[in-house]
Design an enzyme around this catalytic site. Structure first.
Site, mmCIF file in Angstrom:
data_model
loop_
_atom_site.group_PDB
_atom_site.id
_atom_site.type_symbol
_atom_site.label_atom_id
_atom_site.label_comp_id
_atom_site.label_asym_id
_atom_site.label_seq_id
_atom_site.Cartn_x
_atom_site.Cartn_y
_atom_site.Cartn_z
ATOM 1 N N CYS A 29 2.437 -14.213 2.373
ATOM 2 C CA CYS A 29 3.295 -14.300 3.556
ATOM 3 C C CYS A 29 3.068 -15.649 4.253
ATOM 4 O O CYS A 29 1.918 -16.066 4.428
ATOM 5 C CB CYS A 29 2.943 -13.150 4.496
ATOM 6 S SG CYS A 29 3.794 -13.273 6.061
ATOM 7 N N HIS B 294 -0.658 -10.472 1.221
ATOM 8 C CA HIS B 294 -1.955 -10.616 1.892
ATOM 9 C C HIS B 294 -2.604 -11.992 1.687
ATOM 10 O O HIS B 294 -3.529 -12.346 2.402
ATOM 11 C CB HIS B 294 -2.952 -9.599 1.334
ATOM 12 C CG HIS B 294 -2.683 -8.191 1.730
ATOM 13 N ND1 HIS B 294 -2.313 -7.837 3.001
ATOM 14 C CD2 HIS B 294 -2.762 -7.042 1.026
ATOM 15 C CE1 HIS B 294 -2.170 -6.520 3.038
ATOM 16 N NE2 HIS B 294 -2.424 -6.013 1.868
ATOM 17 N N HIS C 62 -10.997 -6.086 3.103
ATOM 18 C CA HIS C 62 -9.528 -6.047 3.070
ATOM 19 C C HIS C 62 -9.048 -7.342 2.394
ATOM 20 O O HIS C 62 -9.610 -8.413 2.631
ATOM 21 C CB HIS C 62 -8.984 -5.944 4.491
ATOM 22 C CG HIS C 62 -7.491 -5.783 4.552
ATOM 23 N ND1 HIS C 62 -6.626 -6.839 4.352
ATOM 24 C CD2 HIS C 62 -6.710 -4.698 4.766
ATOM 25 C CE1 HIS C 62 -5.380 -6.402 4.458
ATOM 26 N NE2 HIS C 62 -5.409 -5.104 4.701
ATOM 27 N N GLU D 144 -6.568 -9.370 2.784
ATOM 28 C CA GLU D 144 -6.243 -10.527 3.638
ATOM 29 C C GLU D 144 -7.521 -11.174 4.154
ATOM 30 O O GLU D 144 -7.649 -12.403 4.186
ATOM 31 C CB GLU D 144 -5.359 -10.099 4.817
ATOM 32 C CG GLU D 144 -4.963 -11.294 5.682
ATOM 33 C CD GLU D 144 -4.313 -10.888 6.999
ATOM 34 O OE1 GLU D 144 -3.434 -10.017 6.998
ATOM 35 O OE2 GLU D 144 -4.692 -11.464 8.036
ATOM 36 N N HIS E 8 0.842 -1.210 0.000
ATOM 37 C CA HIS E 8 0.000 0.000 0.000
ATOM 38 C C HIS E 8 0.864 1.242 0.000
ATOM 39 O O HIS E 8 0.843 2.044 0.925
ATOM 40 C CB HIS E 8 -0.916 0.015 1.235
ATOM 41 C CG HIS E 8 -1.873 -1.111 1.251
ATOM 42 N ND1 HIS E 8 -2.735 -1.365 0.217
ATOM 43 C CD2 HIS E 8 -2.131 -2.068 2.170
ATOM 44 C CE1 HIS E 8 -3.458 -2.427 0.500
ATOM 45 N NE2 HIS E 8 -3.100 -2.875 1.661
ATOM 46 N N SER F 263 -2.708 3.060 3.213
ATOM 47 C CA SER F 263 -2.234 2.173 4.275
ATOM 48 C C SER F 263 -3.027 2.335 5.580
ATOM 49 O O SER F 263 -2.923 3.361 6.256
ATOM 50 C CB SER F 263 -0.744 2.447 4.534
ATOM 51 O OG SER F 263 -0.343 1.796 5.710
ATOM 52 N N THR G 159 -4.202 -10.352 10.576
ATOM 53 C CA THR G 159 -2.873 -10.243 11.199
ATOM 54 C C THR G 159 -2.460 -8.818 11.562
ATOM 55 O O THR G 159 -1.654 -8.623 12.463
ATOM 56 C CB THR G 159 -1.777 -10.813 10.269
ATOM 57 O OG1 THR G 159 -1.799 -10.078 9.039
ATOM 58 C CG2 THR G 159 -1.965 -12.280 9.989
ATOM 59 N N ASN H 33 -2.627 0.426 8.208
ATOM 60 C CA ASN H 33 -1.612 0.272 9.248
ATOM 61 C C ASN H 33 -0.907 1.616 9.479
ATOM 62 O O ASN H 33 -0.637 2.011 10.613
ATOM 63 C CB ASN H 33 -0.621 -0.826 8.793
ATOM 64 C CG ASN H 33 0.700 -0.773 9.501
ATOM 65 O OD1 ASN H 33 1.680 -0.257 8.976
ATOM 66 N ND2 ASN H 33 0.734 -1.289 10.714
ATOM 67 N N SER I 28 4.337 -0.558 5.258
ATOM 68 C CA SER I 28 4.346 -0.494 3.789
ATOM 69 C C SER I 28 5.213 0.650 3.267
ATOM 70 O O SER I 28 5.182 0.960 2.084
ATOM 71 C CB SER I 28 2.905 -0.328 3.288
ATOM 72 O OG SER I 28 2.304 0.768 3.942
HETATM 73 S S1 SF4 Z 1 2.268 -7.988 8.739
HETATM 74 FE FE1 SF4 Z 1 3.044 -9.978 9.417
HETATM 75 S S2 SF4 Z 1 1.579 -11.445 8.557
HETATM 76 FE FE2 SF4 Z 1 1.236 -9.538 7.475
HETATM 77 S S3 SF4 Z 1 2.536 -9.684 5.652
HETATM 78 FE FE3 SF4 Z 1 3.749 -8.667 7.242
HETATM 79 S S4 SF4 Z 1 4.926 -10.313 8.232
HETATM 80 FE FE4 SF4 Z 1 3.235 -11.242 7.096
#
Ligand code: SF4
Length: 282
Positions: free
Chosen positions: A95, A73, A127, A129, A39, A222, A165, A224, A266
Site C-alpha cells: 500500500c 502490508h 504482524h 506490516e 486476512h 483479522s 497503520t 482489525n 478485510s
Molecule cells: S489500512 Fe490503510 S495503510 Fe493499511 S493497507 Fe489499508 S489503506 Fe493501506
C-alpha cells in the site's frame, strides 16, 4: 425485514489495489504471494482457485526465477534483496500509505541513531506490516504493544514514535501520552494511523445503533475485524460475528425488523452481498 450493508465496510483501498494487481498478474501466469493477500480465508481461496500460490518467507527464500506479489502490508528490505539475488520479479502491491511510512521510519532512523536514540513502533509484534517497518531500522526499532512494554524504553536518549497503520487511535493516544510523560522533550510523536481504518469507528458506532441486529462478517485471522466487532457490540448487544452465510442461525434474527451487515477492512463485499441475499429471501 429491512437489511442494509454498511457502505463504509469492506476492503480498504490498499487491499482493493493488491487484489486487482493479483488478478491482473494471474492472467499472465504463475504468481506467488508471501502470506495471505488479505486476512479472509474465503477471498484467499477465491484467488487460489485462480492460481495464486500463498507461501511463507521460508519458501520465498528458496524460490528462483519466478514472480512474487508483495501484499499491501509491505515487506522488509531483506525480501527485496532476496528477490534480486534469486531472479524474482516482484509485483509490488504494498500500500502506498505503508511505503510512505517505511520511508519516514528509514529517514528518522538514520537521524536518531546518530544521537543513540531509538525508533519505537506502536503495533503488534510479528504482524507483517510491523516486520516491514522494523526492517527499515536494521531490526533495531522497539515494538511497544501495551503500557507494560514502555518499561523497556531508555528515556535518556531520543525516541521517535510511530504507529502501525491499523492500530486504534485511542490506543495510540494513550501510549504516546505515557511515553511523552516519561521522556518529555526527547520524544517525537508521529501519528501514522491510517484514517481509512480509524474513521470507520465513529461511522460503525452509528450504524450499529440504528439496527436491531448486526451481523458482523470477518475472517478468523483479522485483528482489525475483532476490534471493530467489539466496538459494534458496545453499541448493540445483538451483534454477531460470522465468517459466512452458513454461520447465521435463526435465533440470531428473532423478532428483528432491521438487520445491518458490516465487516472488517478485510471482508469482501461479495460475502456481505451473499448474506444480504440470503436474509432478504427469508
Ligand atoms: S489500512 Fe490503510 S495503510 Fe493499511 S493497507 Fe489499508 S489503506 Fe493501506
Amino acid at each position: 425485514m429491512r437489511v442494509e450493508i454498511d457502505e463504509n465496510s469492506g476492503f480498504c483501498t490498499g487491499v482493493v489495489n493488491a487484489i486487482r494487481k493479483a488478478e491482473e498478474e494471474l492472467s499472465r501466469g504463475e504468481l506467488y504471494c508471501i502470506g495471505d493477500i488479505v486476512h479472509n480465508s474465503r477471498e484467499v481461496e477465491r484467488l487460489q482457485r485462480k492460481g495464486l500460490k500463498t507461501i511463507d518467507h521460508g519458501k520465498f527464500a528458496l524460490l528462483k526465477n519466478c514472480r512474487v506479489l508483495f501484499r499491501a502490508h509491505g515487506e522488509p528490505p531483506l525480501s527485496y534483496k532476496q528477490a534480486e539475488e534469486n531472479g524474482i520479479e516482484v509485483i509490488d502491491a504494498s500500500c502506498p500509505v505503508v511505503l510512505n511510512l517505511q520511508k519516514r521510519i528509514r529517514e528518522a532512523y538514520e537521524q536518531v541513531k546518530r544521537e543513540q536514540g531509538k525508533i519505537v513502533i506502536y503495533g503488534k509484534r510479528g504482524h507483517a506490516e510491523v516486520i516491514g517497518l522494523v526492517g527499515q531500522t536494521n531490526g533495531e526499532a522497539v515494538v511497544v504493544e501495551n503500557e507494560a512494554d514502555i518499561e523497556q524504553l531508555n528515556f535518556s536518549h531520543p525516541i521517535v514514535l510511530f504507529s502501525q497503520t491499523t492500530k486504534s487511535l485511542e490506543g495510540f493516544q494513550n501510549i504516546s501520552a505515557l511515553i511523552k510523560e516519561r521522556g518529555g522533550a526527547g520524544v517525537i510523536v508521529h501519528d501514522t494511523i491510517c484514517r481509512k481504518v480509524a474513521n470507520r469507528i465513529p461511522q460503525l458506532r452509528n450504524f450499529a445503533k440504528i439496527h436491531d441486529v448486526i451481523i458482523f462478517v470477518c475472517g478468523e485471522k483479522s485483528s482489525n475485524g475483532r476490534q471493530l466487532f467489539a466496538i459494534c457490540r458496545e453499541e448493540n448487544k445483538r451483534t454477531y460475528l460470522v465468517q459466512s452465510v452458513e454461520n447465521i442461525r435463526p435465533e440470531m434474527l428473532e423478532g428483528a425488523e432491521s438487520i445491518g451487515i458490516s465487516g472488517a477492512t478485510s471482508t469482501p463485499a461479495w460475502v456481505m452481498e451473499e448474506i444480504k441475499k440470503k436474509l432478504t429471501e427469508q
